[in-house]
Enzyme design. Sequence first.
Site, PDB file in Angstrom:
ATOM      1  N   GLY A 178       0.891  -1.584   0.004  1.00 25.48           N
ATOM      2  CA  GLY A 178       0.021  -0.056   0.068  1.00 25.48           C
ATOM      3  C   GLY A 178       0.751   1.198  -0.073  1.00 25.48           C
TER       4      GLY A 178
ATOM      5  N   GLU B  51       2.100   2.038  -3.485  1.00 19.69           N
ATOM      6  CA  GLU B  51       0.552   2.626  -4.501  1.00 19.69           C
ATOM      7  C   GLU B  51       0.507   4.197  -3.674  1.00 19.69           C
ATOM      8  OE1 GLU B  51      -1.789  -0.974  -2.712  1.00 19.69           O
ATOM      9  OE2 GLU B  51      -2.515  -1.257  -4.870  1.00 19.69           O
TER      10      GLU B  51
END
Length: 674
Positions: A101, A104
Amino acid sequence: MSVITTERHGDVLVITSDNPPVNALGHAVRLGLQEGIQQAAGDDSVKAVVIACKGRTFFAGADITEFSKGMKEPGLPTVVDAIEALDKPVVAAIHGTALGGGCEVALACHYRIGVPSAKMGLPEVKLGILPGAGGTQRLPRVIGIPAALGMMTGGSPISAKQAKQAGLLDRLAGEDSLLQDAIAFANEVAETRPLPRTSERTVEGNDAMFEEFRTANARKMRGYEAPYEIIDVVQSTWDKPYAEGVQRERQSFMKLIMGTQSAGLRHVFFAERKASKIDDVPEDIKLRDIKRVGVIGAGTMGGGISMNFLSAGIPVTIVEMQQEALDRGVGIMRKNYESTAKKGRITQDQVEAAMGALTPTLSMEDLADCDLIIEAVYESMDVKKDVFGKLDKIAKPGAILASNTSYLSIDEIAASTSRPGDVVGMHFFSPANIMKLLEVVRGEKTDKDVLATVMALSKKIRKVAVVSGVCYGFIGNRMLIPRQLEAQKLLMEGATPSQVDKVHTDFGMPMGPFQMADLAGVDIGWHRDPSRIENIRDALCAEDRWGQKKGAGFYDYDEKRQPSPSPRVAEIIDDFRKKTGAQQHEVTDEEIVARTLYPMVSEGAKILAEGIAQRASDIDVVWIYGYGWPPYRGGPMFWADTIGARTVVEGLEKYGLEVAPLLREKAEKGERFN
Ligand code: NAD
């Protein structure tokens, strides 16, 4: 205090996360990021934004404890889209590891700057899932399809330098000036329009590219669902609009996260961490200092064991009985290091440093200054007792005395010393410099600080340690016994070695029982009397078919050690079938599974009931890191949970095999081991 704070630096709003230890993207962090972006959007005087982290690292991933609880809004997909949608430039300031994450989030920012020591990666595949916050869509658009597939299916992070080359980082910052450099970058691009939104970029691709990738990586990905799903997602979406692509990503993410493989891989992740905890040993117990290690025996195991410590910068004294054996052992160690250097994984200086920290000797007296001494001599109780008796007189007070025995009783070995509290088993697996597992065998009298010291040391030498009580074969080898026994019986009843082995390799094991016997040596434990032929093993040994080392065992081997089914072995088996009059029948794959894998679960249940293993997950860790049980099946006990204890019991009963009481109890109550 909030985990996310905002601070103005001139026109730039710096959004900072401070969520130790690794700035995991838990709910509070996601909410804070969303609010930070809203604040920037609502304030005309803010011209640009920097997202940065305090502590060791940039966001190093999701909070995986949330996986099973379900994620509270805002989820990460919402947050990253909000970042990208902001009409002011957002700069990610990366140090440490931007993983999962975290990567991301960085991909959703309009610009990325990182320190040279930073790393970036999408390791989701290791937990059997895929990047679920736009990663499968944004990464290919930034670094191209083949590189993105490599990063997402391999899961290993890349260095800042590689990230810069690939275009994943726009700039490298000074190692100590990340924040200033990021703010300067933000000021520089404050007025630049249009904003470079990664989701709006296009990327070159064609189907052949994906086929090529599948073929080139088939071996690595064998049996795993997630890497194939990742490739499918990218292949079906790379030329579609982002919004469509993320929908597909979401579907695949949900499918994988609900699946058995991801559950298995997440189980392994937690199991490995749990394994280092010993229930009755306080975590803050004072450890013994290990500055120098002694190893007795420079054979197959002694050399590999020594390399673990040398590679970790701990000097080793190695003892042999004869100069020739010593020279041979030391020579093999050097050769191993040099071949690693040739592959570019270590430098020649590191080879010399490791070998320079080794003191070879023929005198056990030289072990007097060692803090830990590991015995790796022949597997014979008499020999081991003799060695430990001598060690007792030589080793300094407080030194830990360890044995690498595969089967023998640590209690009996300990009793040959005047200090049984200092004695422990350290069971390494072959090749000892490579295999990750270390079974730490706890004797009846082993002191707690000895155990704790060895467990802590195992981390330094990058092993995964599991505690086992004393029994024949400890956790791992003990579970092999019923498997080998049934595999032999199956041969007598009509199966071939390759049929049995194939069921195991199809299951995901690196090799089957007979391939393993050939690799380890068919002659291990053989009585060495060629005239006494009582079973297939005796017959093979009598004909010098000792396995790979002799070019023949259950299989024939060519010069490249490629196996092929052996007509001679077929004759031997046939001969025995006739002699014993064993009932022949068509052996099915289902029968091979039930007769060779279910007995392992049953033995595992006994090991658990007897307290030899502390927890079912420890058994799983042993089989994954010591024997190559496919991680996506979570280990033997977790696998039993997925197919149900009842199925295992029924299978065992169908073939008249023993059912451990704990296994039966689990089946009756419908309970799991893990
Ligand atoms: P090996 O025969 O390759 O090596 C044993 C070495 O010990 C020999 O070089 C021998 O000269 C030396 N030695 C014997 N007595 C000695 C003494 N008194 N002083 C100094 N050196 C002495 O055997 P190995 O395969 O390395 O096995 C060693 C131990 O490790 C055994 O207990 C075995 O069960 C265990 N083990 C082996 C494996 C494996 O796969 N080979 C795996 C795990 C554990």
